[in-house]
Design a protein around this motif. Sequence first.
Motif, PDB file in Angstrom:
ATOM      1  N   GLY A  88     -10.575  56.663  43.402  1.00 27.18           N
ATOM      2  CA  GLY A  88     -10.914  57.676  42.411  1.00 27.18           C
ATOM      3  C   GLY A  88      -9.996  57.617  41.211  1.00 27.18           C
ATOM      4  O   GLY A  88     -10.428  57.818  40.066  1.00 27.18           O
ATOM      5  N   LEU A  89      -8.711  57.340  41.457  1.00 28.31           N
ATOM      6  CA  LEU A  89      -7.757  57.206  40.353  1.00 28.31           C
ATOM      7  C   LEU A  89      -8.165  56.079  39.417  1.00 28.31           C
ATOM      8  O   LEU A  89      -8.133  56.235  38.188  1.00 28.31           O
ATOM      9  CB  LEU A  89      -6.358  56.954  40.902  1.00 28.31           C
ATOM     10  N   GLU A  90      -8.555  54.937  39.978  1.00 29.67           N
ATOM     11  CA  GLU A  90      -8.986  53.807  39.147  1.00 29.67           C
ATOM     12  C   GLU A  90     -10.172  54.200  38.274  1.00 29.67           C
ATOM     13  O   GLU A  90     -10.215  53.873  37.074  1.00 29.67           O
ATOM     14  CB  GLU A  90      -9.354  52.625  40.035  1.00 29.67           C
ATOM     15  N   ARG A  91     -11.133  54.910  38.850  1.00 27.93           N
ATOM     16  CA  ARG A  91     -12.298  55.349  38.078  1.00 27.93           C
ATOM     17  C   ARG A  91     -11.890  56.312  36.966  1.00 27.93           C
ATOM     18  O   ARG A  91     -12.352  56.204  35.822  1.00 27.93           O
ATOM     19  CB  ARG A  91     -13.316  56.024  38.990  1.00 27.93           C
ATOM     20  N   ALA A  92     -11.027  57.269  37.308  1.00 25.28           N
ATOM     21  CA  ALA A  92     -10.610  58.273  36.326  1.00 25.28           C
ATOM     22  C   ALA A  92      -9.862  57.642  35.159  1.00 25.28           C
ATOM     23  O   ALA A  92     -10.106  57.981  33.991  1.00 25.28           O
ATOM     24  CB  ALA A  92      -9.754  59.335  37.001  1.00 25.28           C
ATOM     25  N   LEU A  93      -8.948  56.718  35.464  1.00 25.67           N
ATOM     26  CA  LEU A  93      -8.167  56.084  34.403  1.00 25.67           C
ATOM     27  C   LEU A  93      -9.032  55.189  33.522  1.00 25.67           C
ATOM     28  O   LEU A  93      -8.681  54.928  32.370  1.00 25.67           O
ATOM     29  CB  LEU A  93      -7.019  55.270  35.004  1.00 25.67           C
ATOM     30  N   ALA A  94     -10.161  54.739  34.056  1.00 23.18           N
ATOM     31  CA  ALA A  94     -11.056  53.878  33.274  1.00 23.18           C
ATOM     32  C   ALA A  94     -12.078  54.685  32.473  1.00 23.18           C
ATOM     33  O   ALA A  94     -12.908  54.093  31.764  1.00 23.18           O
ATOM     34  CB  ALA A  94     -11.796  52.917  34.207  1.00 23.18           C
ATOM     35  N   THR A  95     -12.004  56.021  32.548  1.00 28.41           N
ATOM     36  CA  THR A  95     -13.002  56.872  31.896  1.00 28.41           C
ATOM     37  C   THR A  95     -12.429  57.487  30.624  1.00 28.41           C
ATOM     38  O   THR A  95     -11.539  58.346  30.689  1.00 28.41           O
ATOM     39  CB  THR A  95     -13.462  57.990  32.853  1.00 28.41           C
ATOM     40  N   PRO A  96     -12.920  57.074  29.444  1.00 28.88           N
ATOM     41  CA  PRO A  96     -12.437  57.660  28.185  1.00 28.88           C
ATOM     42  C   PRO A  96     -12.664  59.168  28.156  1.00 28.88           C
ATOM     43  O   PRO A  96     -13.699  59.669  28.607  1.00 28.88           O
ATOM     44  CB  PRO A  96     -13.284  56.947  27.126  1.00 28.88           C
ATOM     45  N   GLY A  97     -11.692  59.868  27.614  1.00 27.07           N
ATOM     46  CA  GLY A  97     -11.795  61.319  27.478  1.00 27.07           C
ATOM     47  C   GLY A  97     -11.097  62.088  28.576  1.00 27.07           C
ATOM     48  O   GLY A  97     -10.787  63.269  28.400  1.00 27.07           O
ATOM     49  N   ARG A 139      -1.290  59.256  30.757  1.00 23.95           N
ATOM     50  CA  ARG A 139      -2.104  60.414  31.138  1.00 23.95           C
ATOM     51  C   ARG A 139      -1.202  61.457  31.793  1.00 23.95           C
ATOM     52  O   ARG A 139      -0.127  61.136  32.308  1.00 23.95           O
ATOM     53  CB  ARG A 139      -3.211  60.020  32.128  1.00 23.95           C
ATOM     54  N   ASP A 140      -1.661  62.686  31.801  1.00 26.83           N
ATOM     55  CA  ASP A 140      -0.929  63.757  32.468  1.00 26.83           C
ATOM     56  C   ASP A 140      -1.391  63.874  33.924  1.00 26.83           C
ATOM     57  O   ASP A 140      -2.432  63.329  34.312  1.00 26.83           O
ATOM     58  CB  ASP A 140      -1.142  65.077  31.736  1.00 26.83           C
ATOM     59  N   LEU A 141      -0.634  64.640  34.695  1.00 28.41           N
ATOM     60  CA  LEU A 141      -0.927  64.820  36.115  1.00 28.41           C
ATOM     61  C   LEU A 141      -0.693  66.274  36.487  1.00 28.41           C
ATOM     62  O   LEU A 141       0.333  66.859  36.129  1.00 28.41           O
ATOM     63  CB  LEU A 141      -0.016  63.916  36.961  1.00 28.41           C
ATOM     64  N   VAL A 142      -1.659  66.864  37.196  1.00 22.84           N
ATOM     65  CA  VAL A 142      -1.475  68.199  37.752  1.00 22.84           C
ATOM     66  C   VAL A 142      -1.728  68.126  39.250  1.00 22.84           C
ATOM     67  O   VAL A 142      -2.696  67.509  39.699  1.00 22.84           O
ATOM     68  CB  VAL A 142      -2.406  69.240  37.083  1.00 22.84           C
ATOM     69  N   ILE A 143      -0.823  68.724  40.013  1.00 22.24           N
ATOM     70  CA  ILE A 143      -0.961  68.785  41.467  1.00 22.24           C
ATOM     71  C   ILE A 143      -1.283  70.223  41.864  1.00 22.24           C
ATOM     72  O   ILE A 143      -0.605  71.165  41.442  1.00 22.24           O
ATOM     73  CB  ILE A 143       0.336  68.331  42.169  1.00 22.24           C
ATOM     74  N   TYR A 144      -2.325  70.370  42.653  1.00 25.18           N
ATOM     75  CA  TYR A 144      -2.703  71.674  43.201  1.00 25.18           C
ATOM     76  C   TYR A 144      -2.156  71.763  44.620  1.00 25.18           C
ATOM     77  O   TYR A 144      -2.433  70.877  45.444  1.00 25.18           O
ATOM     78  CB  TYR A 144      -4.216  71.840  43.225  1.00 25.18           C
ATOM     79  N   ILE A 145      -1.398  72.802  44.929  1.00 24.52           N
ATOM     80  CA  ILE A 145      -0.920  72.994  46.295  1.00 24.52           C
ATOM     81  C   ILE A 145      -1.939  73.858  47.031  1.00 24.52           C
ATOM     82  O   ILE A 145      -1.995  75.081  46.856  1.00 24.52           O
ATOM     83  CB  ILE A 145       0.475  73.641  46.333  1.00 24.52           C
ATOM     84  N   SER A 146      -2.790  73.212  47.825  1.00 23.81           N
ATOM     85  CA  SER A 146      -3.813  73.930  48.585  1.00 23.81           C
ATOM     86  C   SER A 146      -3.174  74.740  49.704  1.00 23.81           C
ATOM     87  O   SER A 146      -2.172  74.320  50.292  1.00 23.81           O
ATOM     88  CB  SER A 146      -4.815  72.941  49.186  1.00 23.81           C
TER      89      SER A 146
END
Length: 298
Positions: A88-97, A139-146
């Motif tokens: 999923g990370l690879e897909r996200a980083l390859a997606t403009p915007g 890119r930025d990163l946000v971690i959600y603590i579930s």
Amino acid sequence: MSQRTKLIECPRDAWQGLPDFIPTDYKAHYLAELIGAGFRHIDAVSFVSPKHVRQMADSEEVMAKLTASLADSLESPEIIGIVVNEKGLERALATPGVTTIGYPYSISAYFRRANANMTRDESRALVETLKKETTAANRDLVIYISMAFGNPYDEPWGPEIVQDTLEWLKDVRVRTVSLADTVGTASPELVGDLFRQVRDHVGGIELGVHLHSRPENGEAKILAAYEAGCRRFDSALTGLGGCPFAGDNLVGNIATEQVLAALRKAGADPGIDNARLTKVLAMTNEIRAKYAHLPVLN
């Protein structure tokens, strides 16, 4: 002078569990309307298995249409894309915007196994990879603590576990964290008390909340978090969506309308003009009626 707060509008969380597929063009148009209404931080898409989350199977196409539609004069918004693994990370980083990668890190072993089939060590290793790769890609990163505000699975839970997690995230240089009341069972008192207890463990971290709630308790939870020092809030217009494991169909995302009212009551500046919400609220109600089979809210 009112104090600026940060709102993160969460259509991705609102849509992902809906029974009927929202057309790609409609999703892109909706996101554009949010930006036009003044939202600058949007949890918009996710890059997960289409087999498990069919609603998000078109995230790349949605982003392509959104970025093509935005006027050059508009300030570029923060767009969060959720991932749960390296694919999923690879897909996200390859997606403009997509400007920010989001990852739900569960402190519940049961919830982590059920949702990602990972051990704690595997999940922590993934966070470290996310931090390394997002930094390299600018890119930025946000971690959600579930499960930050409680655990319904009869597992150990307490503020010290949240504190330990925050200390570790600080050590790996994560700079944005959101505490999630995943099943929406926390009282306003617990929300405020926990935030106060853990905020001193987050030097250098922007700490926010992603709260779920029954409608009658939403405003009180937001005010409790604000009074405890929180200035970052996730929500969704009309309260659509939320965790399907809550066991209560009235528990969902806190409605953005409630968040706006609560923050204004507290003297904060949410930066959104209600007059600009008319069209996007109408679209949200259309989604409720047509794709979620829920009543329209006035």
